[in-house]
Design an enzyme around this catalytic site. Structure first.
Site, short mmCIF file in Angstrom:
data_model
loop_
_atom_site.label_atom_id
_atom_site.label_comp_id
_atom_site.label_asym_id
_atom_site.label_seq_id
_atom_site.Cartn_x
_atom_site.Cartn_y
_atom_site.Cartn_z
N LYS A 1 -28.48 -52.39 38.69
CA LYS A 1 -28.97 -53.52 39.47
C LYS A 1 -29.00 -53.19 40.96
CE LYS A 1 -27.95 -58.33 40.53
NZ LYS A 1 -27.04 -59.46 40.33
N VAL B 1 -21.64 -46.15 48.51
CA VAL B 1 -21.10 -47.51 48.45
C VAL B 1 -20.71 -47.83 47.01
CG1 VAL B 1 -22.35 -48.38 50.46
CG2 VAL B 1 -23.44 -48.45 48.21
N ALA B 2 -20.51 -46.78 46.20
CA ALA B 2 -20.17 -46.97 44.79
C ALA B 2 -18.65 -47.01 44.63
CB ALA B 2 -20.78 -45.86 43.95
N ARG B 3 -18.06 -45.86 44.33
CA ARG B 3 -16.61 -45.71 44.20
C ARG B 3 -16.20 -44.43 44.89
NH1 ARG B 3 -17.02 -50.20 43.31
NH2 ARG B 3 -16.36 -51.46 41.52
N ASP C 1 -18.46 -46.28 52.44
CA ASP C 1 -17.84 -47.61 52.40
C ASP C 1 -16.63 -47.61 51.47
OD1 ASP C 1 -17.84 -50.46 53.04
OD2 ASP C 1 -18.45 -50.79 50.96
N GLU D 1 -7.59 -46.24 48.99
CA GLU D 1 -7.93 -47.32 49.91
C GLU D 1 -6.71 -48.18 50.21
OE1 GLU D 1 -11.27 -49.47 48.34
OE2 GLU D 1 -12.67 -47.80 48.66
N HIS E 1 -14.80 -50.75 52.90
CA HIS E 1 -15.17 -51.33 51.60
C HIS E 1 -15.68 -52.76 51.79
CE1 HIS E 1 -14.31 -50.89 47.02
NE2 HIS E 1 -15.40 -51.61 47.25
N LEU E 2 -16.71 -52.88 52.62
CA LEU E 2 -17.28 -54.19 52.92
C LEU E 2 -18.17 -54.70 51.80
CD1 LEU E 2 -18.21 -53.71 56.69
CD2 LEU E 2 -16.24 -54.88 55.73
N GLY E 3 -19.00 -53.80 51.23
CA GLY E 3 -19.88 -54.20 50.13
C GLY E 3 -20.65 -55.45 50.45
N ALA E 4 -20.28 -56.53 49.77
CA ALA E 4 -21.00 -57.80 49.95
C ALA E 4 -20.24 -58.73 50.88
CB ALA E 4 -21.21 -58.46 48.59
#
Length: 477
Positions: free
Chosen positions: A93, A172-174, A198, A203, A222-225
């Site tokens: 997605k 921005v995955a893992r 990210d 972490e 690790h901002l992501g969304a």
């Protein structure tokens, strides 16, 4: 949570909520097997991609330099995205959304994902390639896959050596999908020009982490969304998806079902409806035998790589639900069919023609059963129905060996009759007297004055008395 879960049909989990065995046992069996996952939106990857591509992405760095009293206009120079090749690793997605937006920025986009159907990539205009071809051709690499044994440290000394010199990497995955020590070496050697991260294997990363300190690395925590709009958007999207799944609608975010992007769902929607209705019609024509055990589905299409898992699931739903109390959805369709001993085989009939139309027709055949409507049985003994989409509406186009043309909206009356003048008028008059509104009427025959099939589309299911009156017409068999 344990005290309330027995009142719920579905559970949405975000962030810190832990769901263990005790929670599921406390549900008392009411909780439906509906699992949806909220993935980060594509903004994070695209933002980091533009961060070191667009000179505006360095405004903050220039701001810091100005505060320090330094006037250095050329220290942070960006690169153009136009005409560059972006390799998207992980075409789910998020990856497909990044690809779609990157194409809008004028990039050439390729992707690697061993589980992604070519149909999804084609819908966006992306070429699926091997992993080595993807990393070898890329000017930019954007990573969007889960951390699994197969993806752990997939970017390492060996794979960095296969990349173009000067490649730029966004993760921005893992954190674990990149060997961080190998990335530092690739940066120092100039193989990787820049990296934007990210996520990290640990972490938060330690203060002396070499990647965080590296001058050619852009990092975010690790901002992501982590925008108000994204947080709200994810909440609404999941809530709507859960409600839809509980109603039996299609879910594009089910983790153990075909991952179908929105644009493909939109294109396939009328064919999905057609598939379910053909399944429902076929099973209603079964009179007896050893039960429905063998079903053959044929798809006629000019697209050789058409992904039919979604259509198969809906045919399964159409066949099973009318004859059982089982609730079938996209997630459990294959499992439910296996549980009931239902074997579904698929045949792809390749047609020459335009790829614009996904499917010309779908044919459903049920073997080793008797039919309550003799004309629905083909010469080889199976119940056979066929349909296609016309002007966005599913139509029944064949019953057994008889060609008809009737919309699958509402209900359908099927009449086996002797082909003779006046039959349409007689049946139509009875339906009019019974206040049954006819939407379509079609007659299929093998030869004049021989047996024929009349298919009548009606808005509402007629009363049994209405059908009895039609059955009393002398030429109706």
């Amino acid at each position: 949570l344990r005290s309330k879960i027995s009142l719920c049909d579905a559970l949405i989990v975000r962030s810190g909520t832990k769901v263990n065995r005790a929670v599921f046992e406390s549900s008392g069996g009411r909780l439906k097997p509906t699992v949806l996952v909220a993935e980060k939106l594509g903004e994070a990857g695209l933002t980091l991609l533009k961060e070191f591509a667009d000179i505006l992405g360095k405004v903050y760095m220039y701001f810091i330099m100005m505060l320090l009293g330094k006037w250095q206009r050329n220290k942070y120079v960006g690169v153009s995205l136009v005409g560059k090749t972006l390799a998207v690793l992980g075409f789910g997605k998020v990856g497909s959304e990044v690809a779609r937006r990157a194409k809008g920025l004028g990039m050439h986009v390729i992707a690697h994902d061993p589980y992604a159907p070519a149909e999804r990539a084609r819908a966006i205009g992306v070429e699926l390639v091997s992993f080595d071809d993807a990393i070898g051709a890329a000017d930019f690499i954007s990573m969007h896959m889960p951390l699994t044994p197969a993806t752990s440290k997939m970017l390492n000394n060996e794979t960095f050596a296969k990349m173009k010199k000067g490649v730029r990497i966004v993760n921005v995955a893992r954190g674990g999908v990149v060997d961080e020590e190998a990335l530092v070496r690739a940066l120092d050697a100039g193989i990787v020009a820049q990296a934007a991260l990210d996520v990290f294997s640990e972490e938060p990363p330690k203060q002396d982490n070499k990647l965080v300190q590296h001058e050619m690395v852009t990092v975010t925590p690790h901002l992501g969304a982590s925008t108000m709009e994204a947080q709200e958007g994810v909440a609404i999207e999941i809530a709507e998806a859960v409600v839809g799944a509980l109603k039996g609608e299609l879910a594009a975010t089910a983790v153990n079902a075909p991952m179908v992007p929105a644009e493909v769902l939109l294109e396939l929607k009328p064919y999905v409806i057609l598939a379910e209705k053909l399944g429902r019609l076929a099973v209603q024509l079964v009179a007896g035998g050893s039960g429905v055990k063998t079903v053959k589905v044929s798809y006629a299409s000019s697209r050789p790589d058409l992904d039919t898992r979604l259509l198969r699931a809906m045919i399964t739903k159409g066949i099973i639900e009318p004859i059982s109390d089982v609730y079938v959805n996209l997630v459990n369709a294959d499992y439910t069919a296996k549980q009931r001993g239902l074997r579904i085989t698929e045949e792809h009939i390749h047609l020459d023609g335009s790829h614009e139309i996904p499917l010309e027709f779908i044919k459903v055949q049920i073997a080793d059963v008797k039919s309550k409507f003799a004309s629905a049985t083909s010469k080889s003994g199976e119940i056979k129905v066929e349909g296609r989409v016309k002007d966005g509406i599913p139509h029944l186009t064949k019953v057994g060996s008889f060609r008809v043309d009737v919309s699958l909206e509402g209900s359908i009356i099927l009449c086996r009759q002797v082909d003779q003048p006046g039959m349409i008028g007689k049946v139509g008059s009875i339906l009019g007297e019974e206040n049954v509104n006819v939407s379509f009427m079609s007659v299929g025959r093998v030869a004049p004055r021989k047996h024929a099939v009349m298919a009548i589309g009606v808005d509402d299911q007629p009363r049994k008395e209405s059908l009895k009156r039609i059955g009393e017409v002398p030429a109706i068999e």
